[in-house]
Write an enzyme that holds these catalytic residues in place. Structure first.
Site, short mmCIF file in Angstrom:
data_model
loop_
_atom_site.label_atom_id
_atom_site.label_comp_id
_atom_site.label_asym_id
_atom_site.label_seq_id
_atom_site.Cartn_x
_atom_site.Cartn_y
_atom_site.Cartn_z
N PHE A 22 0.95 -1.20 -0.04
CA PHE A 22 0.07 0.11 -0.05
C PHE A 22 0.82 1.13 0.03
CE2 PHE A 22 -3.25 2.84 0.98
CZ PHE A 22 -4.71 2.05 0.95
N ALA A 85 -8.02 10.60 2.44
CA ALA A 85 -9.37 10.85 2.45
C ALA A 85 -9.91 9.45 3.18
CB ALA A 85 -9.80 10.86 1.22
N THR A 86 -8.96 8.72 3.81
CA THR A 86 -9.55 7.27 4.38
C THR A 86 -10.07 7.65 5.70
OG1 THR A 86 -8.86 5.19 5.01
CG2 THR A 86 -7.24 6.81 5.36
N HIS A 88 -10.16 4.94 7.80
CA HIS A 88 -9.79 4.16 8.85
C HIS A 88 -8.09 4.05 9.13
CE1 HIS A 88 -9.17 1.82 5.34
NE2 HIS A 88 -8.76 0.58 5.81
N1 INI Z 1 -2.79 0.49 4.32
C1 INI Z 1 -1.57 1.16 4.43
O1 INI Z 1 -0.39 0.59 4.50
N2 INI Z 1 -1.50 2.60 4.41
C2 INI Z 1 -2.45 3.28 4.11
O2 INI Z 1 -2.64 4.49 4.19
C3 INI Z 1 -3.98 2.57 4.08
N3 INI Z 1 -5.09 3.31 4.09
O3 INI Z 1 -5.28 4.48 4.01
O4 INI Z 1 -6.32 2.84 4.16
C4 INI Z 1 -3.94 1.22 4.42
N4 INI Z 1 -5.00 0.43 4.30
C5 INI Z 1 -5.15 -1.07 4.12
C6 INI Z 1 -4.77 -1.99 5.41
O5 INI Z 1 -3.47 -1.73 5.78
C7 INI Z 1 -5.22 -3.29 5.03
O6 INI Z 1 -4.30 -3.76 4.08
C8 INI Z 1 -6.33 -3.56 4.77
O7 INI Z 1 -7.41 -3.01 5.50
C9 INI Z 1 -6.98 -4.94 4.71
O8 INI Z 1 -6.65 -5.61 5.99
#
Ligand code: INI
Length: 157
Positions: A22, A85-86, A88
């Site tokens: 990500f 904008a997330t 979570h």
């Molecule tokens: N994961 C990240 O590594 N960075 C982020 O900014 C992010 N946002 O913004 O949502 C993010 N979300 C995914 C999360 O780590 C998991 O992979 C997903 O929820 C599945 O379990």
């Protein structure tokens, strides 16, 4: 007085890196910084193992499994959580940080926190190899220092 500290010599250390995909534009830079730091501190590239996970939230499980394996002197976790904008962001940050801390404490192996948590992409870029350094490089140096310090710790409990 006895003072103990870890030196920054990576020779003979085996280190596992876990890096999230990500925001890979950022995490690739963190990985480059971490590998370069290991080599510059005398480490042998062949003694690095790099595992890729989908996001920062997945870092703790793999970090714990690697720490448990008894094959590595330390584990380095790399990721980038950007608020943007997330919704979570806070859940991902807090669970990632506490999971990484627990992995190290539970397994008795240094697990370093090379996860950027920023409000903007620009702040992440600054910490991934531009004006505010490279958090991957810093996380690797911490892992080396902690691995060396642990080798000096008394073994009896
Ligand atoms: N994961 C990240 O590594 N960075 C982020 O900014 C992010 N946002 O913004 O949502 C993010 N979300 C995914 C999360 O780590 C998991 O992979 C997903 O929820 C599945 O379990």
């Amino acid at each position: 007085m006895t003072e103990l500290d870890g030196d920054l010599i990576a020779t003979d250390l085996s280190i596992a890196i876990v890096v999230s995909r990500f925001n890979e534009f950022i995490t690739e830079r963190l990985l480059e910084g971490a590998v370069d730091s290991f080599v510059r501190h005398g480490g042998d590239r062949e003694r690095l193992t790099v595992s890729h996970v989908p996001g920062a939230f997945e870092l703790p499980l793999i970090a714990k499994r690697l720490a448990q394996s008894d094959r590595y002197d330390a584990v380095v976790c790399l990721g980038a959580v950007i608020r943007g904008a997330t919704s979570h962001y806070d859940y991902v940050c807090s669970n990632t940080a506490s999971g990484i801390a627990s992995a190290g404490l539970d397994m008795g192996v240094p697990v370093s926190f090379g996860v950027l948590t920023t409000d903007t992409l620009e702040q992440a870029i600054e910490r991934a190899g531009s004006k505010a350094g490279n958090q991957g490089r810093h996380a690797m140096a911490s892992a080396i220092e902690m691995a060396r310090l642990l080798l000096k710790m008394p073994v009896e409990r």
